[in-house]
Design an enzyme around this catalytic site. Structure first.
Site, PDB file in Angstrom:
ATOM      1  N   GLY A  12      33.966  15.406  38.528  1.00 23.76           N
ATOM      2  CA  GLY A  12      33.263  16.412  38.844  1.00 23.76           C
ATOM      3  C   GLY A  12      34.191  17.665  39.182  1.00 23.76           C
ATOM      4  O   GLY A  12      35.599  17.642  39.390  1.00 23.76           O
ATOM      5  N   ASP A  13      33.553  18.696  39.364  1.00 22.72           N
ATOM      6  CA  ASP A  13      34.215  20.270  39.999  1.00 22.72           C
ATOM      7  C   ASP A  13      35.389  20.750  39.007  1.00 22.72           C
ATOM      8  O   ASP A  13      36.265  21.321  39.370  1.00 22.72           O
ATOM      9  CB  ASP A  13      35.151  19.839  41.210  1.00 22.72           C
ATOM     10  CG  ASP A  13      34.099  19.256  42.394  1.00 22.72           C
ATOM     11  OD1 ASP A  13      32.910  19.790  42.239  1.00 22.72           O
ATOM     12  OD2 ASP A  13      34.407  18.599  43.154  1.00 22.72           O
ATOM     13  N   LYS A  16      32.264  23.522  35.473  1.00 25.30           N
ATOM     14  CA  LYS A  16      31.283  23.540  34.726  1.00 25.30           C
ATOM     15  C   LYS A  16      30.316  24.926  34.849  1.00 25.30           C
ATOM     16  O   LYS A  16      29.879  25.487  33.948  1.00 25.30           O
ATOM     17  CB  LYS A  16      30.332  22.222  34.884  1.00 25.30           C
ATOM     18  CG  LYS A  16      31.058  20.991  34.541  1.00 25.30           C
ATOM     19  CD  LYS A  16      30.033  19.634  34.842  1.00 25.30           C
ATOM     20  CE  LYS A  16      29.875  19.394  36.449  1.00 25.30           C
ATOM     21  NZ  LYS A  16      31.257  19.033  37.385  1.00 25.30           N
ATOM     22  N   GLY A  40      28.004  21.328  43.065  1.00 23.00           N
ATOM     23  CA  GLY A  40      28.138  22.515  43.619  1.00 23.00           C
ATOM     24  C   GLY A  40      28.872  23.265  42.548  1.00 23.00           C
ATOM     25  O   GLY A  40      29.983  22.880  42.145  1.00 23.00           O
ATOM     26  N   HIS A  41      28.200  24.267  41.952  1.00 24.88           N
ATOM     27  CA  HIS A  41      28.852  24.907  40.718  1.00 24.88           C
ATOM     28  C   HIS A  41      28.955  26.350  41.081  1.00 24.88           C
ATOM     29  O   HIS A  41      27.989  26.764  41.543  1.00 24.88           O
ATOM     30  CB  HIS A  41      27.710  24.960  39.591  1.00 24.88           C
ATOM     31  CG  HIS A  41      27.384  23.175  38.940  1.00 24.88           C
ATOM     32  ND1 HIS A  41      26.616  22.890  37.970  1.00 24.88           N
ATOM     33  CD2 HIS A  41      28.095  22.283  39.474  1.00 24.88           C
ATOM     34  CE1 HIS A  41      26.751  21.817  37.919  1.00 24.88           C
ATOM     35  NE2 HIS A  41      27.470  21.130  38.694  1.00 24.88           N
ATOM     36  N   GLN A 224      28.394  16.518  38.261  1.00 27.49           N
ATOM     37  CA  GLN A 224      29.084  15.372  38.382  1.00 27.49           C
ATOM     38  C   GLN A 224      30.391  15.390  37.011  1.00 27.49           C
ATOM     39  O   GLN A 224      30.299  16.296  36.608  1.00 27.49           O
ATOM     40  CB  GLN A 224      28.715  14.263  38.781  1.00 27.49           C
ATOM     41  CG  GLN A 224      28.082  14.045  40.321  1.00 27.49           C
ATOM     42  CD  GLN A 224      26.543  14.816  40.084  1.00 27.49           C
ATOM     43  OE1 GLN A 224      25.755  14.247  39.203  1.00 27.49           O
ATOM     44  NE2 GLN A 224      26.407  15.976  41.069  1.00 27.49           N
ATOM     45  N   THR A 239      28.291   8.162  41.501  1.00 28.26           N
ATOM     46  CA  THR A 239      27.195   8.623  41.724  1.00 28.26           C
ATOM     47  C   THR A 239      25.909   7.892  41.184  1.00 28.26           C
ATOM     48  O   THR A 239      26.421   6.955  40.401  1.00 28.26           O
ATOM     49  CB  THR A 239      26.949   9.975  41.361  1.00 28.26           C
ATOM     50  OG1 THR A 239      25.754  10.771  41.992  1.00 28.26           O
ATOM     51  CG2 THR A 239      26.845  10.486  39.881  1.00 28.26           C
ATOM     52  N   LYS A 331      41.603  26.107  35.117  1.00 31.27           N
ATOM     53  CA  LYS A 331      42.385  26.074  36.263  1.00 31.27           C
ATOM     54  C   LYS A 331      43.982  25.954  35.862  1.00 31.27           C
ATOM     55  O   LYS A 331      44.630  25.435  36.599  1.00 31.27           O
ATOM     56  CB  LYS A 331      42.084  25.136  37.414  1.00 31.27           C
ATOM     57  CG  LYS A 331      40.716  25.168  37.804  1.00 31.27           C
ATOM     58  CD  LYS A 331      40.236  24.545  39.084  1.00 31.27           C
ATOM     59  CE  LYS A 331      40.736  25.364  40.404  1.00 31.27           C
ATOM     60  NZ  LYS A 331      39.692  25.077  41.568  1.00 31.27           N
ATOM     61  N   GLY A 415      41.510  31.573  35.820  1.00 29.34           N
ATOM     62  CA  GLY A 415      41.070  32.027  36.977  1.00 29.34           C
ATOM     63  C   GLY A 415      39.601  31.747  37.253  1.00 29.34           C
ATOM     64  O   GLY A 415      38.916  31.678  36.276  1.00 29.34           O
TER      65      GLY A 415
END
Ligand code: GDP
Ligand code: IMO
Ligand code: MG
Length: 427
Positions: A12-13, A16, A40-41, A224, A239, A331, A415
């Site tokens: 996750g994270d 997306k 949390g997108h 996720q 999850t 990233k 970024g």
């Protein structure tokens, strides 16, 4: 017509939200297919940051219709808050946001149970987001769940909530010695929410099929990630839904044969929030440096994320489970400062080296990662405007990842902003 699934290839994270926002420009429909407000997108454009939990990440593109699919578990109160938030940015969502009538509802008692279950697990706790996800899916699978369509039938809603709450209260009071919950207040809250959500509720399966027949472009937005999948993840530290490609079909009603592109999103390193195995986790100084450079704190709960080097063994497993045929590396800029960058290319388990991701908990727990080292590039990648502008050593790292997986990288993110993106070739 084209259907592209956006899949989290790690825990996750992965970014997306950013990718879906970026690609939504070209999409007629964006559909969330599983999970709930545990997601949390983050979207970042025009100097503003927006974090979405339930509304699909295409909502800021005015020509895109956003659907909360049947596989999602919807917290009506969170959804209403989010609708207000989007509207407060002068975004017109009338007729552009649709909620499946067969999606299941997260009720306040699911959140209470989620927290009580976690508390009872003590040291063994999953580290859930506390959003009621597990208990809501338990009710769905047990065939006693409240569906979105039930919100529009007050008598039926009351009856279902009454029956479920009796069972929930028995557990809360007997097992957990907690106070029982009252029906009346939450029932009224749901009736009120139903009134406000009514204009968005419809038969999304039908809408989707008509749009498919008309040749429309679809993005299916996963929440996720693969290693949090209820079947294929690091159970029980997962999850309660299927973030993998299979879930995109069951959670929307779109058949597997309609899916052309499966885009796997991975960070240039690894993170995990919550408990459970994480073979390449770095608990010392390097892990802290990754967390600082990547601002690795949960978008939903604010918890610090655990950080480590890229795990290619786990990524290859994710590629196979999902049928990933397009890769996105996000990233990348976070690695800019490191002298050395590492990627795990195999696991040593009880003295034996393997490139297969093990499924037995005992084996997962005894993984010793074997790393390949890369020279750090020690320069900023954030200003690059094309892939070719990246330093040679950076490209060597990315090409090693693509080669290991045998999947072409289509997008590199340098970024959080929409424009900090390098698209390779024609999407
Ligand atoms: P999601 O759940 O997969 O949508 O990812 P999150 O939004 O929870 O977490 C990704 C975080 O990384 C967010 O804060 C993004 O703004 C940020 N982000 C995304 N892509 C990049 C990138 O290429 N570089 C940096 N530095 N941050 C990024
Ligand atoms: P996005 O969509 C990262 C994790 C929780 C916990 C486990 C179970 O933003 O990538 P749950 O509340 O789902 O029962 O928690 O799953 N988890 C996530 N981790 N990103 C997410 O979503 C997550 N959603 C749940 O931390 O370990
Ligand atoms: Mg997230």
């Amino acid at each position: 017509m084209s259907v592209r699934v956006i899949i989290g290839a790690q825990w996750g994270d992965e970014g997306k939200g950013k990718v879906v926002d970026l690609l939504s420009d070209q999409a007629d429909y964006v559909v969330r297919y599983q999970g709930g407000a545990n997601a949390g997108h983050t979207l970042n454009f025009d100097g503003q940051t927006h974090i979405l939990h339930l509304i699909p990440s295409g909502i800021f593109h005015i020509n895109t219709t956003c659907i909360i699919g049947n596989g999602v578990v919807v917290d009506p109160l969170t959804l209403l808050e989010e609708i207000e938030l989007v509207k407060s940015n002068n975004v017109d969502i009338d007729g552009r946001l649709l909620v499946s009538e067969t999606a299941h509802v997260i009720l306040p008692y699911h959140k209470s149970l989620d927290k009580a279950d976690e508390h009872a697990l003590g040291q063994q706790k999953i580290g859930t987001t506390g959003r009621g996800i597990g208990p809501a899916y338990v009710h769905k699978i047990s065939r006693v769940g409240v569906r979105i369509m039930d919100l529009l039938e007050p008598e039926l809603l009351r009856k279902k909530m009454e029956i479920n709450l009796a069972e929930v209260n028995a557990r809360l009071t007997e097992n957990y010695k907690a106070a029982p919950l009252e029906l009346e207040g939450m029932y009224r809250q749901m009736l009120d929410a139903a009134e406000q959500l009514k204009p968005y509720i419809c038969n999304t399966t039908n809408r989707i099929h008509k749009a498919l027949a008309a040749g429309r472009e679809f993005l299916l937005e996963g929440a996720q990630g693969t290693l949090l999948d209820i079947d294929h993840g690091t159970y029980p530290y997962v999850t309660s839904s299927s973030p993998t490609t299979g879930g995109a079909c069951t959670g929307t009603g779109i058949p597997p044969t309609a899916i052309e592109h499966v885009m796997g999103i991975t960070k240039a390193y690894c993170t995990r929030v919550g408990n459970g195995p994480f073979p390449t986790e770095l608990t010392g100084k390097t892990g802290d440096e990754l967390r600082d450079a990547g601002h690795e704190f949960g978008s939903t709960t604010g918890r610090p994320r655990r950080c480590g080097w890229l795990d290619l063994v786990a990524l290859k497993y994710a590629a196979k489970i999902n049928g990933i045929n397009e890769l996105v590396v996000t990233k990348l800029d976070v690695l800019d400062q490191f002298d050395t960058v590492k990627a795990c290319t195999s696991y040593r388990i009880n003295g034996t080296e393997t490139t297969d991701f093990p499924l037995r908990s005992r084996e997962i727990d005894s993984i010793e990662p074997v790393y390949r080292e890369f020279k750090g590039w020690k320069s900023s990648t954030r200003d690059a405007t094309s892939y070719d502008e990246l330093p040679l050593v950076t490209r060597e790292y990315l090409e090693a990842v693509a080669d290991y997986l045998d999947i072409a990288i289509r997008i590199v993110s340098t970024g959080p902003g929409r424009n900090e993106t390098l698209i390779i070739g024609d999407l």
